[in-house]
Design an enzyme around this catalytic site. Structure first.
Site, mmCIF file in Angstrom:
data_model
loop_
_atom_site.group_PDB
_atom_site.id
_atom_site.type_symbol
_atom_site.label_atom_id
_atom_site.label_comp_id
_atom_site.label_asym_id
_atom_site.label_seq_id
_atom_site.Cartn_x
_atom_site.Cartn_y
_atom_site.Cartn_z
ATOM 1 C CB CYS A 12 -9.796 -2.480 -8.989
ATOM 2 S SG CYS A 12 -10.071 -3.532 -7.567
ATOM 3 C CG HIS A 30 -2.024 -1.058 0.945
ATOM 4 N ND1 HIS A 30 -1.937 -2.306 1.496
ATOM 5 C CD2 HIS A 30 -3.118 -1.033 0.179
ATOM 6 C CE1 HIS A 30 -2.950 -3.011 1.080
ATOM 7 N NE2 HIS A 30 -3.683 -2.271 0.283
ATOM 8 C CG ASP A 39 -4.800 -8.032 -0.802
ATOM 9 O OD1 ASP A 39 -3.710 -8.115 -0.205
ATOM 10 O OD2 ASP A 39 -5.604 -7.107 -0.621
ATOM 11 C CD GLU A 44 -9.219 -7.825 -1.688
ATOM 12 O OE1 GLU A 44 -8.269 -7.163 -2.122
ATOM 13 O OE2 GLU A 44 -10.016 -7.398 -0.838
#
Ligand code: PEP
Ligand code: MG
Length: 630
Positions: A556, A234, A509, A485
């Site tokens: 995404c 992240h 993920d 994910e």
């Protein structure tokens, strides 16, 4: 974002700054000779762009803690704080040592004894024993005790009868350095401030959390380089979103770089050149200009549709991490927001945002998008997205021994439904003020259909309650989708599809959980590979499950913003991609040069492969062809 930094910033003084060829030992660090040779450190390229500026080393900053005495009753508590700081420091030093193997032999030889000395000082050393004594006998805080003991030891070393004055200074420096590390660990607060970073500096740190990254001002900070971190963690995503050129996972960096060193950072190549030669500097400036030209060229694509040569339209959406990105999203020509990571609202604060706070945050975003869809993902807390405010509310046993496999995302929200209720209520209220279809809701970390079912029950209950309060809600509730994910969700996609209104495949993920490789861990970054056939097969399975039901499905994760991977994603049947806004022009350019039939044939070929290296070769080969055609 293809950002270039450097041009307007102060010229680094490459020719007149001191240093050594390899990473210097700590004592030498502060008394380095003049006219340094260039030192190039390699890391993981995470955000493209060139940064030219002086180093600002955050590892040095919070070392000055105010002097503090304590009550006798607090002695044990203070000793426990010291013990925790020693343990944390030991772990950090061990981690730095583990990473040495990737450095050139010369640098390893230089750094290894230094880290060994640090490790010794963090054992049963005079420094630690002395600090403990000062807490007990002097009734001092742990920070004050460490600082006083380190000063006393350093003075003793410097006063020793020894002709090797440089050696004495180095040893004293090592003691002070370890004391600084202990102080940092003792005083580390949840939030860091980057207000002191001078404009145009390249921020150097051992580690930057996503919450830290959210505080960086891209107008001030030229670049970021850290020892820790992975390509799709992240922190990396946040830095890309902010358009700050960045290299993470750069072993040896914090020992080699010192505050004020001139540096050229190349966020696309993953290199950090300390004390750059005039040639490196000139090449970097050329690259800055090339980035600017490229940006101008790509900007012309803004108004053109994302359609393949044979007329297949692809929806290009943006991911949004912090509201500051909104202008970028408009500039990039995104058709909506495919992933609004609501975590930003919960970061860098001590309390939780209530329903009204959340309405105030989402409403301007939805308004700015002017009816284009905004997909708000409910809070994905857990794993590396650790948030202070929530950490207090979640007992450690709930965070679990392995946070990535514990109460993360929807699991945590179902355990604390009041959080989910407040967020649903806020989203529904915002949707009530927006055109139909302008808001969608998404659930993170789904693994079983029951989670979607349970969330939907809460969603409908909240909608009734909010309506009863007299709030205006849309006639038909916004769609409720699930992120795919985890491997579990991907393989149960057909079952989850019966409960969800849409899918968004989170490849970051998905790759992490499929390959058992932490996406933010530099140690295993070489194993993190979204092109691994296992990941691709899971993507294919879940895409097909959605398409069979004619259910919308997007990608995404970070894969969506990689123009090289577009042919493969289109070939797998994906027609909606959500990415970092700055990646949209390049992805659009790729789409406009592709034929869907070619993509489908290419994807079939890729899916027959079992070797990730071969897949990479095929992808590179196809991307090269597209570039030539395009
Ligand atoms: C993903 O996992 O791919 C994703 C988009 O979610 P995040 O990166 O926020 O975990
Ligand atoms: Mg995710």
């Amino acid at each position: 974002m293809k950002t270039e930094k450097g041009d307007p910033r102060p010229e680094p003084r490459a020719a007149d700054t001191g240093g050594k060829d390899t990473a210097p030992r700590d004592g030498a660090k502060r008394s380095a000779p003049r006219r340094a040779k260039e030192v190039v450190i390699r890391g993981i390229p995470v955000a493209p762009g060139i940064a030219i500026g002086p180093v600002f080393d955050t590892t040095e900053s919070p070392a000055e803690a105010p002097r503090r005495s304590i009550e006798p009753a607090r002695v044990e508590e203070e000793k426990a704080r010291l013990a925790a700081a020693v343990a944390a420091s030991r772990k950090q030093v061990a981690k730095l040592k583990m990473r040495l193997s990737v450095l050139p032999e010369e640098a390893q030889e230089e750094l290894e004894p230094l880290l060994d000395a640090y490790a010794l000082m963090l054992g049963d050393s005079r420094l630690i024993r002395g600090a403990r004594k000062r807490i007990e006998a002097g009734l001092l805080s742990a920070e004050t005790a460490v600082a006083d003991e380190a000063d006393a030891i350093a003075e003793l070393i410097l006063a020793a009868k020894d002709d090797d004055k440089a050696g004495l200074r180095r040893r004293a420096g090592e003691v002070r350095e370890i004391a600084r590390r202990l102080t940092r660990n003792l005083t580390s607060s949840g939030f860091r401030s980057f207000k002191d970073v001078p404009e145009g500096a390249v921020l150097v740190a051992e580690e930057l959390t996503p919450a830290d990254a959210a505080l960086l001002d891209p107008a001030r900070i030229a670049g970021v380089a850290t020892e820790e971190g992975g390509a799709d963690g992240h922190t990396a995503i946040m830095l890309r979103a902010l358009g700050i050129p960045a290299v993470l996972g750069a072993a040896g960096l914090t020992e080699a770089a010192r505050r004020g060193d001139p540096v050229v950072l190349d966020g696309a190549a993953g290199s950090i050149a300390l004390h750059p030669t005039p040639a490196t500097l000139a090449a970097a400036k050329d690259q800055v200009a090339a980035y600017a030209r490229e940006r101008q060229r790509l900007a012309k694509l803004r108004r053109l549709p994302a359609v393949t040569t044979d007329g297949e339209a692809v929806e290009l959406l943006a991911n949004l991490e912090i509201p500051a990105e909104l202008p970028l999203i408009a500039q990039a020509g995104a058709q909506g927001i495919g992933l609004l990571r609501s975590e930003f609202l919960f970061m860098n604060r001590e309390d939780l945002p209530d329903e009204d706070d959340q309405v105030a945050a989402y409403a301007p975003i939805v308004e700015a998008m002017n009816g284009d869809p905004v997909t708000i993902r409910v809070l994905d807390w857990g794993g590396e997205k650790d948030m202070e405010a929530l950490a207090e509310g979640v007992e450690p046993t709930h965070a679990g021994p392995n946070p990535a496999l514990g109460l993360r995302g929807i699991r945590m929200l179902l355990k604390r439904p009041e959080l989910l209720e407040a967020q649903f209520a806020a989203i529904l209220r915002v949707a009530g003020q927006a055109p139909d279809g302008a808001v969608r809701v998404m659930l993170p970390m789904v693994t079983v259909p029951e989670e979607v079912k349970a969330a939907r029950d809460i969603y409908e209950r909240v909608a009734k309650r909010v309506r009863r309060r007299g709030e205006k809600l849309p006639e038909k509730l916004p769609e409720l989708g699930a992120m795919i994910e985890t491997p579990g969700a991907a393989l149960a996609a057909d079952a989850i599809a019966l409960e969800a209104d849409f899918f968004a495949i989170g490849t970051n993920d998905l790759a992490m959980y499929t390959l058992a490789v932490d996406r933010g861990d530099a140690e295993v970054a070489h194993l993190y590979d979204p092109l691994h056939p296992a990941v691709l097969r899971l993507m294919q399975f879940s895409t097909e499950a959605a398409l069979r039901l004619r259910m919308p499905v997007s990608v995404c994760g970070e894969m969506a913003g990689n123009a090289r991977l577009v042919p493969l994603l289109l070939g797998l049947g994906i027609r909606c991609l959500s990415m970092n806004a700055s990646a949209i022009p390049r992805v659009k350019q790729a789409i406009r040069a592709l034929d869907i039939g070619d993509c489908a044939r290419f994807a079939r070929r890729v899916m027959e492969q079992s070797d990730p290296a071969r897949i990479r070769e095929l992808v590179d080969g196809f991307a090269g062809g597209v570039t030539e055609r395009g």
